[in-house]
Design a protein around this motif. Structure first.
Motif, PDB file in Angstrom:
ATOM      1  N   ILE A  58       0.861  -1.184   0.000  1.00  0.00           N
ATOM      2  CA  ILE A  58       0.000   0.000   0.000  1.00  0.00           C
ATOM      3  C   ILE A  58       0.900   1.238   0.000  1.00  0.00           C
ATOM      4  O   ILE A  58       1.897   1.298   0.717  1.00  0.00           O
ATOM      5  N   TYR A  59       0.538   2.174  -0.863  1.00  0.00           N
ATOM      6  CA  TYR A  59       1.321   3.386  -1.058  1.00  0.00           C
ATOM      7  C   TYR A  59       0.464   4.609  -0.765  1.00  0.00           C
ATOM      8  O   TYR A  59      -0.728   4.622  -1.040  1.00  0.00           O
ATOM      9  N   ARG A  60       1.112   5.638  -0.233  1.00  0.00           N
ATOM     10  CA  ARG A  60       0.504   6.962  -0.108  1.00  0.00           C
ATOM     11  C   ARG A  60       1.274   7.855  -1.055  1.00  0.00           C
ATOM     12  O   ARG A  60       2.430   8.209  -0.778  1.00  0.00           O
ATOM     13  N   GLY A  61       0.683   8.128  -2.199  1.00  0.00           N
ATOM     14  CA  GLY A  61       1.412   8.805  -3.270  1.00  0.00           C
ATOM     15  C   GLY A  61       2.442   7.833  -3.828  1.00  0.00           C
ATOM     16  O   GLY A  61       2.105   6.761  -4.302  1.00  0.00           O
ATOM     17  N   THR A  62       3.719   8.187  -3.727  1.00  0.00           N
ATOM     18  CA  THR A  62       4.785   7.284  -4.177  1.00  0.00           C
ATOM     19  C   THR A  62       5.545   6.662  -3.015  1.00  0.00           C
ATOM     20  O   THR A  62       6.506   5.931  -3.221  1.00  0.00           O
ATOM     21  N   THR A  63       5.098   6.939  -1.788  1.00  0.00           N
ATOM     22  CA  THR A  63       5.772   6.426  -0.598  1.00  0.00           C
ATOM     23  C   THR A  63       5.147   5.103  -0.160  1.00  0.00           C
ATOM     24  O   THR A  63       3.934   5.028   0.065  1.00  0.00           O
ATOM     25  N   LEU A  64       5.975   4.080  -0.021  1.00  0.00           N
ATOM     26  CA  LEU A  64       5.498   2.784   0.463  1.00  0.00           C
ATOM     27  C   LEU A  64       5.136   2.894   1.938  1.00  0.00           C
ATOM     28  O   LEU A  64       5.949   3.342   2.755  1.00  0.00           O
ATOM     29  N   VAL A  65       3.918   2.512   2.282  1.00  0.00           N
ATOM     30  CA  VAL A  65       3.463   2.561   3.670  1.00  0.00           C
ATOM     31  C   VAL A  65       3.700   1.215   4.341  1.00  0.00           C
ATOM     32  O   VAL A  65       4.257   1.145   5.433  1.00  0.00           O
ATOM     33  N   GLN A  66       3.282   0.123   3.675  1.00  0.00           N
ATOM     34  CA  GLN A  66       3.409  -1.204   4.281  1.00  0.00           C
ATOM     35  C   GLN A  66       3.179  -2.275   3.225  1.00  0.00           C
ATOM     36  O   GLN A  66       2.451  -2.062   2.252  1.00  0.00           O
ATOM     37  N   THR A  67       3.795  -3.425   3.431  1.00  0.00           N
ATOM     38  CA  THR A  67       3.470  -4.625   2.661  1.00  0.00           C
ATOM     39  C   THR A  67       2.887  -5.635   3.630  1.00  0.00           C
ATOM     40  O   THR A  67       3.215  -5.631   4.816  1.00  0.00           O
TER      41      THR A  67
END
Length: 117
Positions: A58-67
């Motif tokens: 899951i991404y917020r914009g282009t930043t990876l939040v969590q897998t």
């Protein structure tokens, strides 16, 4: 010879006053049902895929939040994403060989999301 007596329909000594007794209002839930973002991957008929070995990011914009890994019933939950979501996210679903199967936007204000197809 024994006399049979029918029991009263509403129980003993039930009065009209007891039937009209007010009850307390049912407390309604005000917060979310799920406390972390939950995603379900289903086919067009709503049947969950068997997703053993699949995972999602899951991404917020282009930043990876969590897998996180899917369970075998097509469900993945993200423990670092509280609900109701306050920002838009993008989810990418991968197979066990890290090939991207789906990329879907998740809007703000949800606690559960379904990826169809």
């Amino acid at each position: 010879m024994a006399i049979r007596v029918k029991p009263p329909l509403l129980g003993p000594m039930v009065t009209k006053k007891a039937l009209l007794k007010k009850t307390k209002a049912v407390k309604r839930q005000t917060g979310p049902t799920f406390n972390r973002l939950t995603v379900l991957w289903v086919d067009n008929n709503g049947v969950p895929f068997i997703t053993t070995g699949f995972f999602a990011a899951i991404y917020r914009g282009t930043t990876l939040v969590q897998t996180a890994a899917f369970d075998r019933f097509g469900v993945v939950f993200f423990s670092s994403v509280p609900t109701l979501t306050t920002v838009d996210y993008t989810i990418q679903v991968y197979d066990s060989l890290a090939r991207v199967y789906r990329t879907k936007p998740i809007p703000a204000g949800v606690e559960a999301f379904s990826v169809i197809g």
